[in-house]
Scaffold this motif. Structure first.
Motif, short mmCIF file in Angstrom:
data_model
loop_
_atom_site.label_atom_id
_atom_site.label_comp_id
_atom_site.label_asym_id
_atom_site.label_seq_id
_atom_site.Cartn_x
_atom_site.Cartn_y
_atom_site.Cartn_z
N VAL A 97 0.87 -1.17 0.07
CA VAL A 97 0.05 -0.01 -0.04
C VAL A 97 1.04 1.15 0.17
CG1 VAL A 97 -1.82 1.26 1.22
CG2 VAL A 97 -1.69 -1.31 1.27
N LEU A 98 1.82 1.43 0.78
CA LEU A 98 2.76 2.28 0.94
C LEU A 98 3.56 2.63 -0.60
CD1 LEU A 98 4.38 1.98 4.32
CD2 LEU A 98 2.51 3.60 3.63
N GLN A 99 3.80 1.42 -1.14
CA GLN A 99 4.38 1.67 -2.52
C GLN A 99 3.49 2.29 -3.61
OE1 GLN A 99 7.52 0.75 -3.52
NE2 GLN A 99 6.98 2.18 -5.40
N ALA A 100 2.25 1.97 -3.43
CA ALA A 100 1.14 2.51 -4.09
C ALA A 100 1.12 4.04 -3.75
CB ALA A 100 -0.16 1.83 -3.88
N PHE A 101 1.12 3.97 -2.75
CA PHE A 101 0.88 5.62 -2.23
C PHE A 101 2.09 6.65 -2.89
CE2 PHE A 101 1.08 9.22 0.34
CZ PHE A 101 -0.02 9.66 1.01
N ALA A 102 3.20 5.96 -2.75
CA ALA A 102 4.69 6.72 -3.42
C ALA A 102 4.34 6.79 -4.57
CB ALA A 102 5.63 5.96 -2.98
N ASP A 103 3.89 5.71 -5.47
CA ASP A 103 3.45 5.83 -6.64
C ASP A 103 2.89 7.02 -7.25
OD1 ASP A 103 5.44 3.92 -7.29
OD2 ASP A 103 3.91 2.15 -7.43
N LEU A 104 1.56 7.13 -6.50
CA LEU A 104 0.65 8.19 -6.82
C LEU A 104 1.17 9.58 -6.44
CD1 LEU A 104 -2.72 6.37 -5.04
CD2 LEU A 104 -2.34 6.99 -7.67
N VAL A 105 2.01 9.70 -5.66
CA VAL A 105 2.73 10.79 -5.18
C VAL A 105 3.72 11.16 -6.30
CG1 VAL A 105 4.14 12.03 -3.75
CG2 VAL A 105 2.35 10.58 -2.57
N ARG A 106 4.55 10.19 -6.73
CA ARG A 106 5.56 10.44 -7.79
C ARG A 106 4.88 10.92 -9.28
NH1 ARG A 106 7.31 5.62 -7.79
NH2 ARG A 106 8.69 5.88 -5.97
N ASN A 107 3.74 10.16 -9.36
CA ASN A 107 2.95 10.58 -10.70
C ASN A 107 2.20 11.75 -10.62
OD1 ASN A 107 0.69 9.66 -10.00
ND2 ASN A 107 0.87 7.63 -10.71
N GLY A 108 2.01 12.45 -9.27
CA GLY A 108 1.25 13.52 -9.19
C GLY A 108 -0.51 13.58 -9.10
N GLN A 109 -0.63 12.42 -8.97
CA GLN A 109 -1.99 11.83 -8.94
C GLN A 109 -2.45 12.36 -7.64
OE1 GLN A 109 -3.91 8.33 -10.56
NE2 GLN A 109 -2.08 8.10 -11.77
N MET A 110 -1.82 11.82 -6.35
CA MET A 110 -2.19 12.11 -5.05
C MET A 110 -2.18 13.71 -4.94
SD MET A 110 -3.18 10.91 -2.28
CE MET A 110 -2.53 9.30 -2.19
N GLN A 111 -1.44 14.42 -5.29
CA GLN A 111 -1.36 15.83 -4.88
C GLN A 111 -2.50 16.61 -5.73
OE1 GLN A 111 1.15 13.80 -5.69
NE2 GLN A 111 3.28 15.12 -5.64
N ASP A 112 -3.15 16.21 -6.91
CA ASP A 112 -4.03 16.51 -7.48
C ASP A 112 -5.41 16.23 -6.89
OD1 ASP A 112 -2.70 17.47 -9.26
OD2 ASP A 112 -3.11 15.72 -10.81
N HIS A 113 -5.61 15.02 -6.31
CA HIS A 113 -6.88 14.52 -5.53
C HIS A 113 -6.90 15.38 -4.30
CE1 HIS A 113 -8.05 11.78 -8.69
NE2 HIS A 113 -6.86 10.94 -8.55
N VAL A 114 -5.70 15.36 -3.44
CA VAL A 114 -5.70 15.95 -2.32
C VAL A 114 -5.95 17.51 -2.58
CG1 VAL A 114 -4.08 16.72 -0.31
CG2 VAL A 114 -4.07 14.44 -1.10
N GLN A 115 -5.59 18.24 -3.32
CA GLN A 115 -6.01 19.43 -3.72
C GLN A 115 -7.19 19.78 -3.83
OE1 GLN A 115 -3.48 21.33 -6.79
NE2 GLN A 115 -4.48 23.32 -6.52
#
Length: 258
Positions: free
Chosen positions: A48-66
């Motif tokens: 799960v943490l690896q998936a989290f890091a991948d989402l951060v790396r490709n910018g998807q997590m930042q977009d969703h959090v924003q």
């Protein structure tokens, strides 16, 4: 020796809650790997943490959090700016309480998520309906705790301040507001958590971005690690909200420890 005991107590106070969290995280990692639960439905924490890091790396997590933060903060701010003045007015003025009390009592017993279809029908499926739902969910915890805090002010304090010739404005500023502040902040912290939970549910129902959308899309596409990564992001966001509010409350309530 005394200093060592103080340091030891402080260390234990910090380590104790962290130890409980560490045990839970360890179980999350071990249980899927040992077959206690199915890895398909509950992947190991490291996955799960690896998936989290991948989402951060490709910018998807930042977009969703924003996207989620913008909606949550906007709705929360609007609720705060309206609920506190209305709560003070209801607690301070009997006429206002008689006029608004029955209406507010009716709406506060209606769950926010039950009104989601109504908000969507009236305001559309865009940003306005989601922000309005957050306002609705955050409004009542702040309002009720503001009313409770103002009404709970010691009458002796009010009489003493009035005997000193304080004007109503100075009376509120110097006596009522400081005494009611802890109760108000309790409502604010409850509203902050409610706003995030309600927003995530609204994003699951209809959105193209946001943590709720991320979780739903990952579940529908059977990307289970990404789904849990979104859940972790929501938890971290809630902790951040609460930490900021606690820090603000301590700063505004420094007189309590003076």
């Amino acid at each position: 020796m005394r200093a060592a005991r103080v340091v030891g107590r402080l260390t234990w106070r910090i380590v104790r809650p962290l130890a409980a969290i560490a045990v839970i995280l360890a179980l999350w990692e071990i249980a899927p790997r040992t077959g206690l639960v199915d890895q398909v439905f509950l992947p190991p924490l490291s996955t799960v943490l690896q998936a989290f890091a991948d989402l951060v790396r490709n910018g998807q997590m930042q977009d969703h959090v924003q996207a989620s933060l913008t909606r949550a903060l906007t709705g929360f701010a609007l609720a705060l700016l309206t609920a506190v003045p209305i709560g003070v007015a209801i607690a301070w003025n009997r006429l206002v309480a008689d006029l608004l009390g029955p209406v507010l009592e009716l709406f506060r017993n209606t769950a926010a998520l039950a009104l989601l279809p109504v908000f969507i029908l009236i305001l559309g499926i865009g940003e306005t309906s989601k922000i309005a739902l957050v306002v609705y969910a955050a409004f009542f915890p702040i309002l009720l705790n503001t009313i409770s805090g103002v009404r709970a002010v010691d009458p002796l304090l009010l009489k003493s301040a009035a005997s000193l010739g304080l004007s109503p404005v100075r009376l509120f500023q110097k006596v009522v507001w400081p005494a009611a502040l802890p109760s108000i902040f309790t409502g604010i912290r409850m509203a902050a958590s409610s706003s995030i939970l309600v927003l995530v549910a609204a994003e699951m129902a209809g959105a193209r971005a946001g943590l709720g959308y991320l979780i739903t899309a990952a579940q529908q596409n059977f990307q289970i690690p990404q789904m849990y990564a979104g859940i972790i992001a929501i938890s971290l966001l809630g902790l951040l909200f609460n930490g900021v509010l606690v820090a603000v409350e301590r700063r505004l309530s420094r007189w309590r420890t003076a």
